[in-house]
Structures are given as C-alpha cells and as structure tokens.
Design a protein around this motif. Structure first.
Motif, short mmCIF file in Angstrom:
data_model
loop_
_atom_site.label_atom_id
_atom_site.label_comp_id
_atom_site.label_asym_id
_atom_site.label_seq_id
_atom_site.Cartn_x
_atom_site.Cartn_y
_atom_site.Cartn_z
N MET A 145 0.76 -1.23 -0.10
CA MET A 145 0.03 -0.09 0.16
C MET A 145 0.63 1.23 0.01
SD MET A 145 -3.41 0.50 0.29
CE MET A 145 -4.49 1.85 0.21
N THR A 146 0.54 2.22 -0.70
CA THR A 146 1.04 3.42 -0.56
C THR A 146 0.15 4.49 -0.17
OG1 THR A 146 0.63 3.94 -3.02
CG2 THR A 146 2.69 2.96 -2.33
N TYR A 147 0.53 5.93 0.44
CA TYR A 147 -0.10 6.97 1.01
C TYR A 147 0.48 8.09 0.63
CZ TYR A 147 -1.37 2.82 3.87
OH TYR A 147 -1.86 1.51 4.25
N ASN A 148 -0.26 9.05 -0.01
CA ASN A 148 0.43 10.30 -0.63
C ASN A 148 0.27 11.41 0.51
OD1 ASN A 148 -2.36 11.67 -0.48
ND2 ASN A 148 -2.78 10.54 -2.49
N SER A 149 0.51 12.61 -0.06
CA SER A 149 0.64 13.92 0.86
C SER A 149 -0.42 14.57 0.38
CB SER A 149 2.11 14.43 0.07
OG SER A 149 1.91 15.13 -1.14
N LEU A 150 -1.33 14.41 -0.11
CA LEU A 150 -2.73 15.15 -0.04
C LEU A 150 -3.43 15.39 1.22
CD1 LEU A 150 -4.27 14.20 -3.42
CD2 LEU A 150 -3.26 16.33 -3.09
N PRO A 151 -3.37 16.52 1.75
CA PRO A 151 -4.28 16.59 3.16
C PRO A 151 -5.77 16.78 2.63
CG PRO A 151 -3.20 18.88 2.38
CD PRO A 151 -2.73 17.77 1.43
N GLY A 152 -6.13 16.43 1.44
CA GLY A 152 -7.43 16.26 0.95
C GLY A 152 -7.83 17.27 -0.23
N THR A 153 -6.96 18.47 -0.43
CA THR A 153 -7.01 19.31 -1.51
C THR A 153 -5.68 19.47 -1.98
OG1 THR A 153 -7.03 21.17 -0.30
CG2 THR A 153 -9.23 20.40 -0.93
N GLY A 154 -5.52 20.25 -3.41
CA GLY A 154 -4.35 20.47 -3.76
C GLY A 154 -3.67 19.61 -4.65
N VAL A 155 -2.19 19.84 -4.75
CA VAL A 155 -1.29 18.91 -5.77
C VAL A 155 -0.51 17.95 -4.87
CG1 VAL A 155 0.37 19.12 -7.34
CG2 VAL A 155 -1.26 20.79 -7.48
#
Length: 473
Positions: free
Chosen positions: A413-423
């Motif tokens: 599994m991978t998890y990104n840096s998006l706090p919910g919005t943005g790039v």
C-alpha cells in the motif's frame, strides 16, 4: 552521508488511496486526524529534516514524533512534538506541544540532526543523532534526554547532552564524521547507539566502519562494554560499513547489530551485514564467522544490499529486512532474509523481494520493520511514483515471508501527501508504531507546497478490519 552508501535512500514519498466500498486492512483510519492523516509543522518559518523522522507511542496512546528543526541553513536543532491519540497537537508538552535541543558546539555550523528516538520505561525520551563540530573533529554522535514534559533532563550526560567521538582518521587533515543513526534501550536501561564512523568523508579515499556505542543510564560511555563503550567494525577486508539497527537480544547477554558493508576494499558490492556481540562488547565467536556474517541478494545493478532493521523471533531466528538493488541505476526493492540464531541463512526460508516499481527510477526502500500480534511483519519506507517523487510505502508479510494479500493491494500500500486538496507532492515514511488494537501508525515528512519546507505527515491505517468494524473482540 554520501560516499559508498549514497544509494541508501533515507527519503520518502507520495501515495495513492483507492475508493473502496468497505474497509480493508491497510486503508486509512478515518478516526485519526482528517480522513486518517495529520499534517503539522514546527513554528512558522522553520521546517523539518526531510529524511529523518522517528515515532514512538506512550502507554497513554500519545504519539511522539521527532525530527530536527531548521532555523536558517545550516542551523538545525533536535526537535520532538507530541500528538494526542486522535492526532491533534498536545499543547501541554514542551512549549505549545514542541521541544527543541541545541548542541551548537564551538566552531561548528550548528547543524544538529536527530535521527533516532527511544522511550524509557519511566517515560523519559532519548533522542540521538549527530552534531557538527569544529573543522578538526567534524560531526559526532550526539544524544540528549527529555523528561516527560519535554524539558531537558539535566541529570543526563553534561547538562542533558552527550557527545561521542570515534575520530578514526586523521581528522585535522582529512576530516572525520561520526553519526548515530538509531537508538535502542536494553532491558537494564542502558542505551545502544548504532551508526557510522568515517574518515575522508568527502574524498575518493573515503572509508567507514559500523559504529556501536553503549551508554549508561546517565549518558556516560559504558566502560564495561569494550573498555570505553565504543566498537568499530568492518567485514572481511572491506573498507565501508554502516549500522542501521542494534538491539539487545532476548537472552539479555547479547547485542545484535545489522547494516550494510562491503567485504573487499573499495568494493561496490554491499551486502546485508550482521554482527553479534557479547555483553562485554567482544564479538560472539559462535555467531557466523568470528561473530559476523554477510548476505548478498546479488540480483542486479551494483549488487548493493543494505539491512535497515530486524526482528528477533521467539525461537531466536532473525528476520532481517532492507534495501535490495534490483537494477542500475536506482532500482531498489524491499527485501528480507531470515537467519538462524547462529547467523546462518535459514535454508527453510526463501528470500523475499517486494517491488513496488510504480514509476520514476523504481527506487523503493524499507526503513522500519515491526512484528504484529499475529506474527506478521509490517514494513514501511518509500516508493518512488515519479522521478524524484516518493510516497509512504507499506507492505505486510505473513510469518513465512509471503505477502499478506488481505492487506492493501496484494500485500502492499502507498499513502500520498494530499491533505484533501491541492497538488500531490513528495512524501516518505521512516517511523512506525503498531498500536495494541492492531492499528498501524506511520510517520514521515511531506512537501505539501512544493517549496521543500517539509512538515510532518502522520497516518493511521487499519491493521485488522474485523476488529475495526466491531465484528469481533
């Protein structure tokens, strides 16, 4: 931190979370932070040390997250903040939830970097890393201890701080750099530091040794451990070695250290390196060959394999995991090998390779390993998703080393840096805690605005869906 070990990626990355109709092991726990993620910063105008974030959990469920704070390059201080169990900042700790320690040695550039953290039984916090010195000494291992409120413990070392020098080379002319890269505590409270001691760090004649230190509970070098508390190791006729984890074994009389080493001078073929020491700091001749053993996956590229963590199993066998070179120039995978208690590779175990290979140069590296209550192994680190863009990466293995297909997508599994919005931008994980309820907490850095002013990212994921959904227990 360069030289022969420049390929060891202490970095991190961005992740993809699929839409799911129902919860699954590895999914984000929406009861933590915002949709399972927390992003938090040190005070305005400062940012964290990208590749060095550690995590610990207190008995009350509060989380300690450590990384150095930048003031203005090259000035860094050790730092730690405390989160409540729900991910909010605990403002009762230190000052507004944060505590900082400066070494700021005379003649230095004030570059103090925390890399490891350990929590004592009495709640005190041990932070370890390295602090820059004057030009004749270079950087040295550095340790400090905080009390439960985040204040410097003045009873530790000298005014709460300890410096350990190896200085193996001619430091005045060629330079010396000594680094503590991890810290663990023995059952008796003594402190184990592991890392690297190098000479000529910026030259082609660079050499290094795996460096191990034991301190007393008051922060002094332990004179019962190899005379002066310090051990430097190389393997075969090699001239480069680095330690990434040292722990006291369950028998209470041995210490195992793992890392990476070459076995011939100036060799680029780096192998998993293990050494077992007696309680007095001498090598245990019953382990491997003269106390040491190496293991190469030797799959491709320059054959560079580096062990980053290990678990001692109940029967004394050793699960050792790290970064395995699959192909040049940057293709690394998660890799694990099991060893018998005497240091011999376990013939009943098939070496494990876990490629994420999502994008970019396919650079995937595990930095932490834990074993859960069901005997499964949780690995976290980084996976490259595009050139120079990484994500938090996690894998779960069954006790026999096979990927646990109930976790994430086929075991990864991978998890990104998006706090919910943005790039979405680069992020990466280096801290790991398994909660008593089976949930998995992963900590690292995130570049959320594209300016490299990195902040903390902490995620909590479901370890066992059946418990999370309330169907059992």
């Amino acid at each position: 931190m360069g030289g022969k070990f420049a390929g060891l990626a202490l970095s991190v990355a961005a992740a993809v979370f699929p839409a799911c109709g129902s919860a699954r092991d590895g999914n984000l726990d929406t009861g933590f932070g915002t949709a399972g993620k927390v992003f938090t910063k040190y005070p305005v105008g400062s940012f964290i040390d990208q590749f060095n974030v550690e995590l610990a959990m207190q008995p009350d469920g509060k989380l300690l997250v450590a990384s150095s704070r930048n003031f203005a390059a090259p000035d860094w201080d050790f730092g730690v903040l405390r989160l409540m169990p729900d991910g909010s900042v605990d403002t009762t700790f230190g000052v507004s939830g944060q505590s900082f320690v400066a070494f700021d040695r005379a003649g230095s550039d004030k570059g103090d970097h925390v890399v490891g953290m350990a929590l004592q039984a009495d709640g005190k916090i041990v932070l370890a890393g390295y602090a820059d010195g004057d030009p004749t000494t270079g950087q040295d291992m550095a340790v400090t201890r905080l009390d439960t409120n985040g204040n410097i413990d003045s009873a530790f070392g000298t005014s709460g701080r300890t410096i350990v020098q190896f200085n193996l080379g001619n430091c005045a002319t060629s330079g010396c750099d000594d680094e503590a890269l991890r810290v663990n505590l023995q059952a008796d409270g003594k402190i184990l530091l592991v890392g690297q001691a190098s000479s000529n760090p910026n030259a082609t004649t660079y050499t290094s040794s795996l460096a191990l230190v034991r301190l007393t509970t008051t922060g002094q070098r332990d004179s019962t451990f190899h005379i002066d508390g310090r051990v430097a190791l190389q393997f075969g006729t090699g001239d480069a070695a680095r330690g990434l984890r040292a722990k006291q074994l369950a028998d209470g009389v041995h210490v195992l250290v793992v890392g990476g080493a070459n076995t011939t001078p100036a060799g680029t073929n780096v192998d998993f390196a293990l050494a077992r020491l007696n309680d007095n700091g001498t090598l245990d001749a019953t382990f491997g060959v003269g106390g040491k053993t190496t293991y190469g996956f030797d799959i491709g590229g320059d054959l560079g394999d580096i062990a980053t963590d290990f678990i001692e199993l109940p029967d004394g066998r050793l699960m050792v995991c790290g970064e395995v070179k699959a192909n040049n120039p940057t293709n690394y995978d998660f890799g694990c090998m099991r060893f018998l208690a005497n240091g011999v590779p376990d013939p009943a175990f098939t070496p494990v390779l876990v490629p994420f290979d999502i994008g970019g140069g396919f650079q995937d590296a595990p930095l932490r390993l834990e074993r859960d209550s069901m005997g499964r192994f949780v690995l976290i680190g980084i996976a490259e998703t595009a050139t120079s863009n990484f994500d938090f990466a996690a894998a779960r293995l069954m006790p026999n080393g096979a990927l646990d297909t109930t976790f994430g997508r086929g075991g990864i599994m991978t998890y990104n840096s998006l706090p919910g919005t943005g790039v979405e931008r680069t992020n990466g994980a280096s801290g790991l805690v398994l909660q008593p309820d089976g949930k998995i907490v992963i900590a690292g850095f995130a570049d959320t605005d594209g300016t490299s002013n990195d902040e903390f990212e902490v995620v909590r994921v479901i370890g066992d869906t059946i418990f999370s959904d309330g169907f059992d227990g």
